[in-house]
Write an enzyme that holds these catalytic residues in place. Structure first.
Site: not given
Length: 351
Positions: A34, A38, A47, A83, A158
């Site tokens: 990562r 962010r 983004r 992702d 998921y």
């Protein structure tokens, strides 16, 4: 599709590829899971106003986001910005990434009829992925690009749960209640992950990482019966393309010995497991990756430095060591600390 002429050779002697192959390196290579995300203000800027799945399918944006931590931190590898559910969506399943929640499937897959809504993935469905990799390989030069995909179990969770789950109740119920359907679903997801990785490799990725984010929720018996064969099918297939394979799972300390038999070259180590224990559990036969606790990036620098130096020392017992966190960079992380860690790793491990 063919591998771009010369692209793997440019990175074959890079510290990351050499470490993954258990060869001597001038310093311990370092990158962060990562690292593109962010924690970087430049990421948040590019983004803004763009949905996650859309941002993962725009080659110009993927290339820019992937490059941001390489420029800022001087890491030894880029990780392809994507992702975990991108290839599933590309195959045709209706799935949405909800901010603050994660991937959400409006119609979960829990029956044989549901499974028919999930087609196989073809390379023709993701030309943008190959284009993104091509842009990155051209800009990265001798710095390796690590390809990315989710492992079948995590993707299945998921899809069966309908979104993120703490206890994976429906997933485990299906796994034990209808093993044939479970294995058919995971085989389909293995094909999807395999194709996604193969496209990245053929476009020039120098290594790949298969993430199994939720595998730590399983017992060893369940992992070996219901999960490992499907991860192994992915890793085995991409292994034929000749790039190093990294396999990482969260909370998988009790599974490491079994995970090491799934076909990876490098075993990613969660921060909950001492690196010497991980090296021992994998038979001292694999390169390892990890495993600084991401929370220590918030500690006083003296504490962070001690932990980094300890992990570097511990990693010398493995055939190869790639320094990383034991999970992903947290959004609140100060980017300057990551830059300092990279410099420290390079300096402290220099041959």
């Amino acid at each position: 599709m063919s591998v771009p002429a010369g692209s793997p050779s440019l990175t074959a002697d890079s510290p990351l590829v050499r470490a993954a192959r258990g060869l001597p390196t001038p310093h311990t290579p370092v990158w962060f899971m990562r690292q593109a995300g962010r924690s970087l203000p430049e990421y948040r800027a590019v983004r803004e106003g763009i949905a996650m799945l859309d941002s993962c399918r725009r080659p110009d944006l993927v290339a820019e986001i992937t490059m941001q931590p390489v420029r800022r931190h001087g890491v030894d590898a880029a990780i392809f910005f994507s992702d975990i559910v991108v290839p599933v969506a590309a195959a045709g399943l209706a799935i949405e990434i909800v901010p603050g929640v994660g991937p959400v499937v409006a119609e979960p897959i829990r029956t044989w009829a549901d499974l028919h809504r999930l087609p196989e993935l073809t390379a023709d469905a993701i030309p943008d992925i190959a284009e993104s990799v091509g842009l990155l390989v051209a800009e990265l030069g001798s710095t390796p690009l690590i390809g990315f995909a989710g492992a079948p179990f995590t993707l299945a969770s998921y899809l069966v749960e309908g979104g993120p789950s703490r206890n994976h109740l429906k997933t485990k119920a299906l796994m034990h209640g209808d093993p044939d359907l479970w294995n058919a679903l995971c085989a389909r997801l293995a094909q999807i992950s395999r194709t996604f990785l193969e496209v990245q490799i053929r476009a020039g990725a120098s290594a790949v990482q298969l993430f199994d984010s939720w595998a730590g929720a399983l017992s060893l018996a369940d992992y070996e019966t219901f999960v490992r064969p499907h991860s192994a099918s992915v890793l085995s297939a991409v292994g034929e393309l000749g790039v190093p394979r990294i396999h990482f799972g969260v909370g998988t300390g009790e599974l490491l010995s079994s995970m090491s038999t799934a076909g990876a070259d490098v075993i990613g180590v969660d921060y909950r497991v001492a690196l010497p224990d991980a090296i021992e559990r994998t038979g001292k036969s694999f390169a390892v990756q990890g495993n600084l606790d991401p929370a220590l990036l918030f500690a006083p620098w003296e504490a962070t430095e001690r932990a980094v130096r300890r992990i570097l020392a511990e990693g010398r017992a493995a055939p190869g060591h790639i320094f990383n966190l034991g999970h992903g960079v947290l959004p609140e992380t100060d980017p300057d600390v990551l830059t300092r860690v990279v410099a420290l790793v390079h300096e402290a491990s220099a041959a």
